[in-house]
Enzyme design. Structure first.
Site, short mmCIF file in Angstrom:
data_model
loop_
_atom_site.label_atom_id
_atom_site.label_comp_id
_atom_site.label_asym_id
_atom_site.label_seq_id
_atom_site.Cartn_x
_atom_site.Cartn_y
_atom_site.Cartn_z
N LYS A 285 -13.67 -5.08 9.80
CA LYS A 285 -14.23 -4.03 8.93
C LYS A 285 -15.69 -3.74 9.28
O LYS A 285 -16.09 -2.58 9.33
CB LYS A 285 -14.07 -4.43 7.47
CG LYS A 285 -12.60 -4.43 7.02
CD LYS A 285 -12.43 -5.13 5.69
CE LYS A 285 -10.99 -5.06 5.18
NZ LYS A 285 -10.75 -5.96 4.04
N VAL B 267 0.84 -1.21 0.00
CA VAL B 267 0.00 0.00 0.00
C VAL B 267 0.87 1.26 0.00
O VAL B 267 0.59 2.22 -0.73
CB VAL B 267 -0.98 0.00 1.20
CG1 VAL B 267 -1.89 1.23 1.15
CG2 VAL B 267 -1.84 -1.26 1.21
N GLY C 57 -5.75 -4.58 -2.86
CA GLY C 57 -4.71 -4.38 -3.87
C GLY C 57 -4.07 -3.01 -3.69
O GLY C 57 -4.64 -2.11 -3.07
N GLU D 201 -3.68 -11.04 3.32
CA GLU D 201 -2.89 -10.61 4.46
C GLU D 201 -1.66 -11.51 4.58
O GLU D 201 -1.68 -12.66 4.12
CB GLU D 201 -3.71 -10.71 5.75
CG GLU D 201 -4.99 -9.90 5.71
CD GLU D 201 -4.73 -8.41 5.50
OE1 GLU D 201 -3.77 -7.87 6.07
OE2 GLU D 201 -5.48 -7.80 4.73
N GLY E 228 -1.18 -9.41 -4.11
CA GLY E 228 -1.13 -8.38 -3.06
C GLY E 228 -2.46 -8.13 -2.38
O GLY E 228 -2.65 -7.11 -1.73
N ASP F 130 -10.67 -10.51 9.23
CA ASP F 130 -10.51 -9.24 8.51
C ASP F 130 -11.88 -8.60 8.25
O ASP F 130 -12.09 -7.43 8.63
CB ASP F 130 -9.71 -9.50 7.22
CG ASP F 130 -9.57 -8.25 6.37
OD1 ASP F 130 -8.71 -7.41 6.69
OD2 ASP F 130 -10.33 -8.10 5.40
N GLU G 93 -10.35 5.84 5.76
CA GLU G 93 -11.23 5.39 4.67
C GLU G 93 -10.81 4.03 4.09
O GLU G 93 -11.64 3.17 3.80
CB GLU G 93 -11.22 6.45 3.54
CG GLU G 93 -12.06 6.10 2.34
CD GLU G 93 -13.54 5.96 2.67
OE1 GLU G 93 -14.17 6.95 3.02
OE2 GLU G 93 -14.07 4.84 2.57
N LYS H 23 -6.73 -1.65 9.21
CA LYS H 23 -8.01 -2.00 9.87
C LYS H 23 -7.80 -2.68 11.22
O LYS H 23 -8.62 -2.54 12.11
CB LYS H 23 -8.88 -2.88 8.97
CG LYS H 23 -8.22 -4.14 8.44
CD LYS H 23 -7.79 -3.99 7.01
CE LYS H 23 -6.70 -4.98 6.68
NZ LYS H 23 -6.69 -5.37 5.31
N GLY I 175 -11.44 -1.37 0.70
CA GLY I 175 -10.39 -0.97 -0.26
C GLY I 175 -10.67 0.40 -0.85
O GLY I 175 -10.76 1.40 -0.12
N1 HSE Z 1 -6.75 -8.83 2.82
C1 HSE Z 1 -7.69 -7.79 2.60
C2 HSE Z 1 -8.71 -8.31 1.60
C3 HSE Z 1 -7.00 -6.56 2.08
O1 HSE Z 1 -8.44 -9.32 0.95
O2 HSE Z 1 -9.77 -7.71 1.47
C4 HSE Z 1 -7.86 -5.35 2.01
O3 HSE Z 1 -8.28 -4.95 3.29
#
Ligand code: HSE
Length: 406
Positions: A201, A12, A298, A186, A183, A197, A124, A100, A129
């Site tokens: 969120k 990122v 990404g 995680e 990419g 994850d 944000e 996050k 993403g």
């Molecule tokens: N690993 C996370 C996903 C990255 O695949 O959504 C973005 O937060």
């Protein structure tokens, strides 16, 4: 001119550096002033990379530099990212992040520190993403009582489920490796695959719409580790898609939240969200329905959201931005036990009679068979509460798998 620094030159961080370089003219005009990257913190060397001239391995170069007004934290994780973020806010620097984990764990505290120091903490890119969902909730849907958010909030698992659906027989591990190479995933893939994850969120989004902190550890979380090629085959045969949903919903009993794979029919607004795309369905009492969709992971899509925060930080230089997540108390979630749903259950063929007496004692279960899966059948239960399903599953014994219908 406003000077900025980036903590971390990974997927990122390098995206942020490139977006600011590539779109500098329009970014500067939208920010109302020139944004210059003065430092990039990383312990690694990047010989030949344009970042070389601003690279440092010493955080103090940034923390102690009074010219730096905006810090982009894209290191990920909690430890150093937490300490560095706190320090930067205390030094009167705005912080923009895609982290996050950190926002879900310490967001409220970091926003308090930002408030005390008259700066902003923007996040944000922590959810969805490149989709502008946090800004939509904080700045656009402010006339509404938002009572539901349902999202596909993890690009890696959506990519895996889509590949498994579209390329019959492709292995889970092969698709995961591809997601890591792209990419999206995680470093520890269990955060994606086991649903932590998207749980983080949805906790962040719920904290914004309900005002008080939702702790992601309180959210029932089930990932996609148990979803097999056979499950996908049944879903496709019935015309359904398997999607990992994260949902928070206001009900008569309070707010319920969960992360789990669901079977969606073709009329569901998230049915056709495929690959690394994310989507967030929002229901407001005045708005009705809205769906936000876009690239969910990404380097560049995430960087696009981070840089939008950098622009917002430049526009808010010396001013505080509004965030709906502002109350100190924690939101106690309601139990999910009473939620009623139908389930797709796979069992061994010889257990059909028992399944009927346990799951539909007063009726008859229709079964679904798939030609090459000779030793098993599937059936759809009548509507059962989570609690009742659990009790019946225990009474039945060994099922092969089960997935909830949405
Ligand atoms: N690993 C996370 C996903 C990255 O695949 O959504 C973005 O937060």
């Amino acid at each position: 001119m406003i000077k900025a620094a980036i903590l971390g030159y990974g997927t990122v961080g390098s995206g942020v550096f490139n977006v600011i370089k590539e779109n500098s003219e329009l970014i500067n005009s939208r920010a109302g002033q020139e944004i210059e990257i003065k430092h990039v913190l990383d312990l690694r060397k990047f010989p030949g990379d344009p970042v070389e001239s601003v690279l440092t391995d010493n955080f103090e170069d940034i923390a102690d530099d009074p010219e730096v007004k905006i810090v982009v934290e894209v290191m990920g994780g909690i430890g150093a990212a937490y300490e560095f973020t706190k320090r930067c806010l205390e030094e009167g620097k705005n912080v923009c992040t895609s982290n996050k984990e950190l926002v879900a764990e310490h967001g409220l505290e970091l926003m308090r520190i930002a408030r005390e120091n008259d700066v902003n903490y923007f996040f944000e890119a922590s959810c969805g993403g490149g989709i502008p969902i946090i800004r939509a909730l904080n700045d656009c849907l402010t006339a509404d009582d938002i009572d539901q958010i349902t999202g596909i909030l993890n690009g890696t698992t959506n990519f895996i489920l889509t590949e498994m659906t579209q390329n019959d027989g492709v292995s889970f591990s092969k698709v995961l490796k591809q997601a890591q190479a792209n990419g999206f995933a995680e470093r520890d893939p269990s955060a994606d695959i086991d649903g932590y994850d998207p749980a983080r969120k949805i906790a962040i989004l719920s904290s914004i719409i309900f005002g008080s902190s939702v702790d992601y550890k309180d959210i029932y979380t089930e990932g996609i580790r148990k979803i097999s090629a056979e499950d996908i085959k049944y879903a496709s045969t019935m015309g359904y898609a398997v999607k990992l949903l994260a949902e928070a919903k206001k009900t008569g009993d309070g707010v319920r939240a969960y992360v789990a794979p669901f079977l969606l029919d073709q009329n569901h607004p998230l049915y056709s969200i495929n690959g690394v795309m994310n989507a967030v369905y929002v229901h407001g009492n005045m708005l009705g329905d809205a769906v936000f969709t876009g690239a969910g992971a990404g380097s560049l899509p995430t960087a696009s959201a981070v840089v939008a925060d950098v622009i917002d930080a430049a526009r808010h230089d010396g001013k505080r931005a509004y965030c709906g997540w502002r109350h100190d108390e924690k939101l106690a979630l309601a139990s999910n036990d009473g939620i009623k749903r139908r389930y797709l259950v796979r069992i061994y063929t010889e257990d059909q009679g028992k399944a009927n007496s346990v799951f539909a004692p007063d009726g008859f279960l229709d079964t679904i068979s798939i030609g090459d899966l000779e030793e098993e059948v599937a059936f759809i239960t009548p509507e059962l509460s989570e609690k009742d399903f659990e009790t019946k599953e225990k009474a039945f014994g060994k099922i092969i798998s089960r997935i909830r219908f949405y």
